[in-house]
Motif scaffolding. Structure first.
Motif, PDB file in Angstrom:
ATOM      1  N   VAL A  60      25.423 -14.253   4.164  1.00  0.00           N
ATOM      2  CA  VAL A  60      24.780 -13.849   2.906  1.00  0.00           C
ATOM      3  C   VAL A  60      25.843 -13.652   1.821  1.00  0.00           C
ATOM      4  O   VAL A  60      25.663 -14.073   0.677  1.00  0.00           O
ATOM      5  CB  VAL A  60      23.955 -12.551   3.133  1.00  0.00           C
ATOM      6  N   ARG A 110      26.085 -15.801  -1.562  1.00  0.00           N
ATOM      7  CA  ARG A 110      26.035 -15.080  -2.845  1.00  0.00           C
ATOM      8  C   ARG A 110      27.255 -15.407  -3.694  1.00  0.00           C
ATOM      9  O   ARG A 110      27.152 -15.615  -4.905  1.00  0.00           O
ATOM     10  CB  ARG A 110      25.963 -13.575  -2.597  1.00  0.00           C
ATOM     11  N   PRO A 118      12.380  -8.802 -10.369  1.00  0.00           N
ATOM     12  CA  PRO A 118      12.772  -8.282 -11.687  1.00  0.00           C
ATOM     13  C   PRO A 118      13.869  -9.155 -12.285  1.00  0.00           C
ATOM     14  O   PRO A 118      14.611  -9.806 -11.540  1.00  0.00           O
ATOM     15  CB  PRO A 118      13.310  -6.876 -11.368  1.00  0.00           C
ATOM     16  N   PRO A 119      13.996  -9.172 -13.609  1.00  0.00           N
ATOM     17  CA  PRO A 119      14.940 -10.092 -14.266  1.00  0.00           C
ATOM     18  C   PRO A 119      16.373  -9.979 -13.755  1.00  0.00           C
ATOM     19  O   PRO A 119      17.062 -10.958 -13.624  1.00  0.00           O
ATOM     20  CB  PRO A 119      14.859  -9.692 -15.734  1.00  0.00           C
ATOM     21  N   GLY A 120      16.845  -8.782 -13.475  1.00  0.00           N
ATOM     22  CA  GLY A 120      18.250  -8.637 -13.101  1.00  0.00           C
ATOM     23  C   GLY A 120      18.500  -8.622 -11.609  1.00  0.00           C
ATOM     24  O   GLY A 120      19.644  -8.535 -11.170  1.00  0.00           O
ATOM     25  N   ALA A 121      17.441  -8.701 -10.806  1.00  0.00           N
ATOM     26  CA  ALA A 121      17.632  -8.519  -9.366  1.00  0.00           C
ATOM     27  C   ALA A 121      18.028  -9.822  -8.682  1.00  0.00           C
ATOM     28  O   ALA A 121      17.656 -10.901  -9.122  1.00  0.00           O
ATOM     29  CB  ALA A 121      16.356  -7.989  -8.743  1.00  0.00           C
ATOM     30  N   GLU A 122      18.801  -9.695  -7.632  1.00  0.00           N
ATOM     31  CA  GLU A 122      19.181 -10.858  -6.831  1.00  0.00           C
ATOM     32  C   GLU A 122      18.580 -10.686  -5.442  1.00  0.00           C
ATOM     33  O   GLU A 122      18.697  -9.621  -4.840  1.00  0.00           O
ATOM     34  CB  GLU A 122      20.698 -10.958  -6.715  1.00  0.00           C
ATOM     35  N   VAL A 123      17.930 -11.740  -4.972  1.00  0.00           N
ATOM     36  CA  VAL A 123      17.252 -11.655  -3.676  1.00  0.00           C
ATOM     37  C   VAL A 123      17.771 -12.764  -2.768  1.00  0.00           C
ATOM     38  O   VAL A 123      17.833 -13.925  -3.169  1.00  0.00           O
ATOM     39  CB  VAL A 123      15.722 -11.789  -3.844  1.00  0.00           C
ATOM     40  N   VAL A 124      18.155 -12.374  -1.559  1.00  0.00           N
ATOM     41  CA  VAL A 124      18.544 -13.368  -0.556  1.00  0.00           C
ATOM     42  C   VAL A 124      17.521 -13.296   0.556  1.00  0.00           C
ATOM     43  O   VAL A 124      17.271 -12.223   1.119  1.00  0.00           O
ATOM     44  CB  VAL A 124      19.945 -13.079   0.016  1.00  0.00           C
ATOM     45  N   SER A 125      16.909 -14.419   0.858  1.00  0.00           N
ATOM     46  CA  SER A 125      15.932 -14.423   1.948  1.00  0.00           C
ATOM     47  C   SER A 125      16.230 -15.596   2.875  1.00  0.00           C
ATOM     48  O   SER A 125      16.781 -16.619   2.451  1.00  0.00           O
ATOM     49  CB  SER A 125      14.509 -14.509   1.390  1.00  0.00           C
ATOM     50  N   ILE A 126      15.872 -15.379   4.130  1.00  0.00           N
ATOM     51  CA  ILE A 126      16.084 -16.429   5.131  1.00  0.00           C
ATOM     52  C   ILE A 126      14.721 -16.799   5.684  1.00  0.00           C
ATOM     53  O   ILE A 126      13.934 -15.916   6.038  1.00  0.00           O
ATOM     54  CB  ILE A 126      17.014 -15.928   6.252  1.00  0.00           C
TER      55      ILE A 126
END
Lengths: 333, 491
Positions: free
Chosen positions: B39, B43, B121-129
């Motif tokens: 991750v 990123r 949300p506009p500023g959020a970073e999401v990592v999904s598998i």
């Protein structure tokens, strides 16, 4: 003879054999059960462990200042971009956020490739306010009806900087007079602290570029430092803050100039006074405490971190005197 | 279940459980580390990839356009330069798709199983598998295109996650193999160690089991070691020695007791004989004295001669019984019907029984077999026991004779009465010659000793069970075929 046994007689061989078979079977059953259980656990564990489905990172929302001021009138802040745009934004966007949060307007950056372009944008109204070089402002303020309204402070709350002469730590140059016959590196010809002030300083010490072996201009102050460090030049002249960054890397300052006003924030005299007041008030109320309290400004440009004071429009006219002394013509945009 | 298997199952179970817990903990730790590393990598890669996209958006913004062409070129460039990237999508700040590219998939392909962009949300970073049927395992990063709160949109990048999954799978199998290896080795060592321990214990048990006090001089092999088993063996050796010493002490004591008993027996026998004979001799002497004083008194002489004769007959009876007791000749064996014998004896005693008002019953079990015995001796035995019972029971008492099979090879014959019984302190002497609790002259004290002699000469046994004042039972056991059945006393 009758035996006197201390113990019960052992089981008969057939009974013992039968018991042994039962025990062995029970043992096999337990072991088989355990192995089967282990196999089942391993099987399920394998699939469970390798099922990686899921969300692993969800970071907090970054404060999005613009979202709270989307309906306000947009004002553009001009800035010369000598670096890739994202670098400029990292340094100056926090300032735009600050202005947006402390004025009635929404401020956005407008990049340009040169002060000349910024000047044009300011003149034709594409931008409302700009950071501008001292030299370009001094040389064009009358022609384009410009006005400096603010000057940034340094870490000592002083609205000036100095031009410094540098050399390598092991050099025998101790004063300006030692530069005679040496190679000197200067910054851009349009730089006040990197070119005009150093040349003016030479003249004040009865030296002209011709008395030196060579005088060469480079686009950036950092390039000057690099050339001196590499030994390509005996000395160089740059802004004091840039030189101080490299004092620990073998660079020695051997002369500091008189005070030079910091680069101004400039508006057109035609600009709405209300906007000018808003900008001035916001900047004048800016201090380090505010910057630290509002963590959105964490990438704030260091030169703009210590606050501002008001500037008079003729603060930079001394530059014209310098040029006059040097016998140079003003390079107008 | 034996101690060996109990220990193996218990300790082995604990080892297996521990190994499972440790392995699973390690596995999850590794898994978390690998995922975290991957991750972090995607990123970082996304951050690097996003910078030119930001620049492109800024350049576009200067000209009031969205730089589609520039972004498309850049995405295309990514496909060539970044290995493992599966797709890239770029959205503007209104979350409208600006451009996208599927590097390995047909046009129009849309990734599935991804989070809804509108929920981010506009500023959020999401990592999904997630896993996709065409794309396999994908690590997707949805990252904002922003600097210091200035937001231009989102970039959505999909990376190949199969390597990460393969790495986790490899660690799973490595840990599984390690767990099996360690557990197997531990169990093997445990099995061998416990086997050695239980073999030593078994050896000691066998030595204890086969220890024969009668041949205790024989050397017994015991496990020798410096552990608890060795210590136990040494204690057993000492126990053996003490037992052997006790055996010799016991034998010596028995010899002493036997000598003392023999002397006591001879004393009691002598005094009994002397008492019985002295009584008669004294009577005879008195008679002879009276006859000597008045020899012409024929009437007295005749009367006293009868008394002398009776006295001599009494002495003769005593001597005869004494001889019978000591003779112990082999009985003359023949087939004897016990019921018949009992009937005869009851007839002989019937007068006395009736005169004393004693009731008598004979309760033979069905199928009572004939036995090989001396009929006359058995009759004498039964007569003696019956006489004893008759002497013991009060008027109106009752006597019960029972007979039946004791087991396959022997029968029993018991005589029970409700007479005075035998005191416990006399029970040990009741079969000795001349021991009697009857009044003087009423018994010779030889009856039960003769009975015992006859029974033993028939390879039988006689026992007494008496509760004074309640009941007294003499039980005779006789072999059916007259031969002695050797029994082994175990216990």
């Amino acid at each position: 003879m009758e035996k006197h046994l201390l113990y019960d007689q052992p089981e008969s061989p057939s009974a013992r054999s039968k018991t042994s078979v039962i025990r062995t079977n029970i043992l096999y059953l337990i072991v088989s059960g355990f192995l089967l259980l282990t196999l089942l656990i391993s099987f399920f564990l394998y699939f469970f462990v390798l099922d990686l489905t899921g969300t692993y990172v969800s970071e907090e929302e970054y404060p999005y200042t613009s979202a709270h001021s989307a309906d306000r009138p947009v004002k553009y802040f001009g800035i010369v971009s000598r670096y890739p745009p994202h670098i400029i934004y990292q340094g100056y966007q926090p300032l735009m956020n600050y202005l947006t949060n402390h004025t009635e307007y929404q401020f956005r950056l407008k990049l340009s490739n040169s002060y000349d372009d910024t000047m044009d944008q300011l003149v034709n109204g594409e931008i409302d306010v700009a950071f501008m070089g001292s030299y370009i402002y001094a040389s064009s303020r009358h022609k384009h009806n410009l006005e400096s309204i603010l000057k940034p402070l340094n870490e000592n709350s002083e609205a000036f900087r100095r031009s410094v002469f540098i050399t390598r730590g092991d050099s025998d140059i101790r004063e300006i007079a030692d530069l005679r016959g040496k190679k000197l590196a200067l910054a851009s010809r349009r730089s006040l602290s990197g070119n005009w002030v150093p040349l003016y300083t030479l003249s004040m010490h009865q030296l002209s570029p011709e008395d030196l072996k060579t005088v060469t201009n480079y686009a950036h102050h950092h390039t000057v430092i690099y050339k001196v460090q590499q030994g390509e030049y005996d000395a160089g002249a740059v802004r004091d803050r840039v030189a101080m960054e490299y004092e620990a890397s073998g660079i020695r300052i051997f002369y500091s100039s008189d005070e030079i006003p910091t680069s101004p924030v400039v508006v057109s005299k035609r600009q709405d006074p209300h906007i000018v007041d808003q900008i001035k008030n916001a900047f004048l109320n800016l201090d380090m405490e505010t910057i630290l309290a509002e963590r959105i400004y964490h990438n704030w440009d260091l030169d703009l971190s210590f606050g501002f004071i008001e500037s008079r429009e003729d603060d930079y006219d001394f530059i014209l005197n310098i040029l006059d002394t040097l016998g140079e013509e003003v390079l107008e945009p | 279940m034996s101690l060996k298997y109990k220990i193996i199952v218990l300790v082995g179970g604990i080892i297996i459980l521990l190994m499972m817990v440790i392995s699973i903990s390690f596995l999850y730790q590794y898994r978390a580390t690998i995922i975290e590393k991957e991750v972090h990598n995607v990123r970082s890669l996304t951050d690097a990839v996003t910078i030119p996209i930001i620049d492109a958006f800024i350049y576009g913004e200067q000209d009031d356009i969205i730089p589609h062409e520039l972004l498309e070129r850049y995405i295309s460039y990514l496909s060539d330069r970044i290995e493992g990237i599966q797709y890239a999508y770029i959205y503007d700040r209104e979350r409208e798709l600006v451009t996208f590219s599927n590097f390995r998939k047909p046009p129009g392909y849309q990734p599935q199983g991804i989070p809804d962009l509108n929920l981010i949300p506009p500023g959020a970073e999401v990592v999904s598998i997630y896993s996709h049927e065409h794309n396999g395992w994908v690590i997707e990063v949805v990252s904002p295109i922003q600097i210091a709160g200035m937001h231009w949109g989102f970039v959505r990048l999909g990376f190949d996650g199969s390597n990460m999954r393969r790495e986790i799978g490899s660690i799973f199998f490595a840990l599984l193999a390690l767990s099996i290896g360690v557990t197997g080795s531990a169990l093997l060592v445990l099995y061998l160690s416990i086997g050695r321990l239980t073999r030593s214990l078994g050896k000691l048990t066998e030595a204890i089991d086969t220890f024969d006090l009668m041949s205790a001089d024989t050397e017994v092999s015991l496990p020798a070691s410096n552990d608890e088993i060795g210590y136990l063996s040494k204690r057993f050796e000492l126990l053996q020695k003490r037992l052997i010493e006790s055996k010799y002490d016991l034998a010596e004591s028995q010899r002493n007791i036997y000598r003392a008993e023999k002397l006591a027996f001879i004393g009691r026998l002598s005094s009994g004989v002397a008492h019985e004979i002295n009584n008669s001799v004294n009577g005879i002497q008195s008679c002879l004295y009276a006859i000597g004083n008045d020899p012409k008194n024929h009437e007295q002489t005749e009367e006293y001669m009868k008394l002398i004769n009776e006295g001599l007959q009494h002495i003769e009876i005593i001597v005869k019984k004494l001889l019978e007791y000591s003779r112990k000749n082999s009985p003359s064996m023949a087939s004897v019907n016990l019921a018949e014998v009992v009937g005869n004896v009851m007839k002989l005693c019937s007068y006395k029984l009736q005169s004393q008002g004693i009731s008598i019953a004979f309760e033979p079990e069905p199928g009572l077999p004939e036995i090989e015995a001396d009929k006359h001796l058995i009759q004498e035995v039964l007569m003696n026991l019956l006489i004893n019972s008759m002497d013991a029971v009060p008027e109106g008492g009752c006597i019960c004779i029972r007979a039946g099979r004791k087991d396959r090879n022997s029968i029993y014959l018991s005589v029970e009465d409700n007479g005075s019984g035998v005191d416990p302190e006399n029970a040990d002497f009741i079969f000795e010659p001349f021991f009697t609790t009857k009044d003087t002259g009423k018994g010779t004290g030889l009856g039960l000793s003769v009975v015992q002699g006859v029974v033993e000469s028939h390879n039988g046994t006689i026992t007494l069970d008496s509760k004074p004042g309640v009941k007294t039972v003499f039980t005779i056991t006789l072999p059916i075929n007259g031969k002695h059945e050797r029994t082994v006393n175990r216990g």
